[in-house]
Design a protein around this motif. Structure first.
Motif, short mmCIF file in Angstrom:
data_model
loop_
_atom_site.label_atom_id
_atom_site.label_comp_id
_atom_site.label_asym_id
_atom_site.label_seq_id
_atom_site.Cartn_x
_atom_site.Cartn_y
_atom_site.Cartn_z
N PRO A 1 0.83 -1.21 0.00
CA PRO A 1 0.00 0.00 0.00
C PRO A 1 0.86 1.26 0.00
N ILE A 2 0.34 2.32 -0.58
CA ILE A 2 1.03 3.60 -0.62
C ILE A 2 0.64 4.42 0.60
N THR A 3 1.65 4.87 1.34
CA THR A 3 1.42 5.68 2.54
C THR A 3 2.08 7.05 2.36
N ASN A 4 2.02 7.88 3.39
CA ASN A 4 2.56 9.24 3.30
C ASN A 4 4.04 9.26 2.92
N LYS A 5 4.80 8.29 3.38
CA LYS A 5 6.23 8.29 3.06
C LYS A 5 6.50 7.92 1.61
N ASP A 6 5.45 7.49 0.90
CA ASP A 6 5.59 7.12 -0.50
C ASP A 6 5.14 8.23 -1.46
N ALA A 7 4.70 9.36 -0.92
CA ALA A 7 4.26 10.47 -1.77
C ALA A 7 5.41 10.90 -2.69
N ILE A 8 5.07 11.29 -3.90
CA ILE A 8 6.08 11.60 -4.92
C ILE A 8 6.45 13.08 -4.89
N HIS A 9 7.76 13.33 -4.98
CA HIS A 9 8.29 14.69 -5.04
C HIS A 9 9.21 14.81 -6.24
N VAL A 10 9.35 16.02 -6.75
CA VAL A 10 10.24 16.29 -7.87
C VAL A 10 11.51 16.94 -7.34
N LYS A 11 12.64 16.41 -7.77
CA LYS A 11 13.93 17.01 -7.43
C LYS A 11 14.78 17.00 -8.69
N GLY A 12 15.02 18.19 -9.25
CA GLY A 12 15.76 18.25 -10.49
C GLY A 12 15.01 17.56 -11.61
N LYS A 13 15.68 16.62 -12.28
CA LYS A 13 15.09 15.93 -13.43
C LYS A 13 14.46 14.59 -13.06
N HIS A 14 14.31 14.33 -11.76
CA HIS A 14 13.87 13.00 -11.34
C HIS A 14 12.72 13.07 -10.34
N LEU A 15 12.05 11.93 -10.20
CA LEU A 15 10.97 11.77 -9.23
C LEU A 15 11.47 10.90 -8.08
N TYR A 16 11.05 11.26 -6.87
CA TYR A 16 11.45 10.51 -5.68
C TYR A 16 10.27 10.35 -4.74
N LYS A 17 10.28 9.26 -3.99
CA LYS A 17 9.36 9.13 -2.88
C LYS A 17 9.87 9.98 -1.72
#
Length: 295
Positions: free
Chosen positions: A6-22
């Motif tokens: 399951p996806i939880t708050n710590k899995d929310a996606i953020h943008v940093k530079g040219k990449h996506l991160y949890k």
């Protein structure tokens, strides 16, 4: 039945530079599906159970996807049951922040500033307040194939203004403690060479589009870029003899030339649509087993 994390708050996606991160720093790659239009009930276009049934069926096919893209949502409807159900299945969702009718219209036929009406911001603000409650909402689409011809490019400043206004709202929400993140904003562009009836280099068009939508003045901060993710609606993989580097006729591959044009982009780029028109698929199938091919 196969289980999913399951996806939880710590899995929310953020943008940093040219990449996506949890949120925990794990890199993320979008593997998506354009979500088919779910069944409608007699009373409503939205029925959470029916929508989740479709999503379960897709999961049961063992397809390797982690994201779906929705095209039609209404800001006045509560989709929480579906979003939560998708999160339980480990599925992220790309949501629209405009609509085809009503308050959420960004009219590509009108030049700026007429294309950005105050009711559109009201629509978008209500939408992001709702969507930010769900950690599996990956991004919001502020425009889909808006600048598709020379006349429609006159509406391009409305995309920038709408996006920047939504960012100001979300940054204020973070500052006030209403939410702990902002929703990445996405623009989906058609991979097309047609502008005003004249055929030009389509890769150059795609580069000009992303450059315009990420342009900032002086030493402006990262969050002031109007969009965070650039989506490419590409329908060019139409032959079994085609590969990444080469088209069937031996010319430079569509996808490789697109990568060359966009590789210097300052933001992540994803395929927001991918495939081939029915009329063009399997062009190398001499038997033409189906009238329109397959997709």
């Amino acid at each position: 039945m196969k289980s999913f994390k399951p996806i939880t708050n710590k899995d929310a996606i953020h943008v940093k530079g040219k990449h996506l991160y949890k949120s925990d720093g794990t890199p993320f790659t979008v593997k998506g599906i354009a979500f088919p239009t779910p069944p409608e009930t007699a009373k409503s276009k939205y029925d959470a159970k029916s929508w989740l049934d479709v999503l379960h069926q897709l999961r049961d096919l063992d397809l390797e996807f982690n994201t779906i893209r929705l095209y039609r949502l209404e800001s006045s409807v509560d989709y929480s049951e579906f979003f939560k159900g998708a999160a339980e299945l480990g599925v992220y969702v790309i949501v629209p922040l405009t609509s085809a009718e009503g308050q959420g219209v960004l009219d590509r036929k009108l030049p700026a500033p007429k294309c950005f009406k105050s009711k559109l911001f009201v629509y978008g603000a209500r939408s992001v307040r709702e969507y930010l409650q769900h950690p599996n909402i990956l991004a919001g689409t502020v425009g889909n194939e808006v600048m598709n011809d020379e006349k429609a490019w006159m509406a391009a400043p409305c995309i920038r203004s709408y996006s920047l206004d939504l960012k100001k709202l979300m940054n204020n929400m973070v500052g006030e403690g209403v939410t702990n993140r902002t929703l990445p904003l996405l623009y989906a562009a058609q991979d097309s060479a047609t502008i005003g009836g004249a055929t030009v280099d389509k890769d150059e068009v795609m580069k000009l589009t992303v450059d315009y939508l990420t342009c900032v003045e002086g030493s402006a901060a990262e969050e002031e870029k109007p969009i965070d993710i650039y989506g490419v609606n590409i329908e060019s993989w139409c032959s079994s003899t085609q590969d990444y580097y080469h088209n069937p006729d031996g010319t430079v591959g569509t996808y490789y030339s697109l990568w060359q044009a966009l590789r210097q982009s300052s933001i992540p780029i994803i395929f927001s649509e991918m495939g081939c028109p029915h009329s063009q698929f399997d062009k190398d199938d001499l038997e033409r087993k189906t009238k329109e091919g397959t997709r």
